[in-house]
Structure formats: C-alpha cells, structure tokens
Design a protein around this motif. Structure first.
Motif, PDB file in Angstrom:
ATOM      1  N   VAL A   9       0.831  -1.210   0.000  1.00  0.00           N
ATOM      2  CA  VAL A   9       0.000   0.000   0.000  1.00  0.00           C
ATOM      3  C   VAL A   9       0.866   1.261   0.000  1.00  0.00           C
ATOM      4  CG1 VAL A   9      -1.618   1.347   1.385  1.00  0.00           C
ATOM      5  CG2 VAL A   9      -2.005  -1.086   1.057  1.00  0.00           C
ATOM      6  N   GLN A  12       3.539   2.306  -3.877  1.00  0.00           N
ATOM      7  CA  GLN A  12       2.825   2.134  -5.143  1.00  0.00           C
ATOM      8  C   GLN A  12       3.780   2.115  -6.342  1.00  0.00           C
ATOM      9  OE1 GLN A  12      -0.634   1.730  -5.547  1.00  0.00           O
ATOM     10  NE2 GLN A  12      -0.569   1.426  -3.337  1.00  0.00           N
ATOM     11  N   ASP A  13       5.041   2.483  -6.136  1.00  0.00           N
ATOM     12  CA  ASP A  13       6.022   2.509  -7.219  1.00  0.00           C
ATOM     13  C   ASP A  13       6.592   1.130  -7.535  1.00  0.00           C
ATOM     14  OD1 ASP A  13       7.211   2.722  -4.598  1.00  0.00           O
ATOM     15  OD2 ASP A  13       9.138   3.076  -5.590  1.00  0.00           O
TER      16      ASP A  13
END
Length: 63
Positions: A9, A12-13
C-alpha cells in the motif's frame, strides 16, 4: 510487526516481485524484527516460492 500489505500500500512505485524484494530488504535494514505475509504479491512475475524468497530477503539471506 511489518506486514506485506503495508509495503504494498505504501510503495505504489513497486512494479515487480524483484522490486518488492528490494523494498523488503530496505525495511528490514531499518530494524524491523518481525515480518508477516498477509497477502500474496499481485505481480505477474511472483514465483510459486514467493513466501520463502520474501522471508530470505527480510532475514538478510538475499543480497
């Protein structure tokens, strides 16, 4: 306790399982002592032995 879902979470990369291994190692280096794999990584390159590989990365067995 570090949960795998928290990494997914907050980062996100991350686009691949190999990137996830690096992220797990980075968090382990901060002094986290416990790791719980509460979800399966959603990446197409996630191997069948993903739990063993993440545990090894967290424990410092993978460089």
């Amino acid at each position: 306790m570090l949960k795998l879902s928290e990494i997914l979470v907050s980062r996100q990369d991350i686009d691949s399982f190999d990137d996830l291994l690096v992220a797990v190692q980075d968090v382990a280096r901060t002094g986290e002592r416990f790791f719980r794999m509460d979800v399966k990584p959603p990446y197409p390159d996630t191997p069948e032995n993903w739990e063993d590989r993440l545990e090894a990365a967290f424990s410092g067995l993978v460089r």
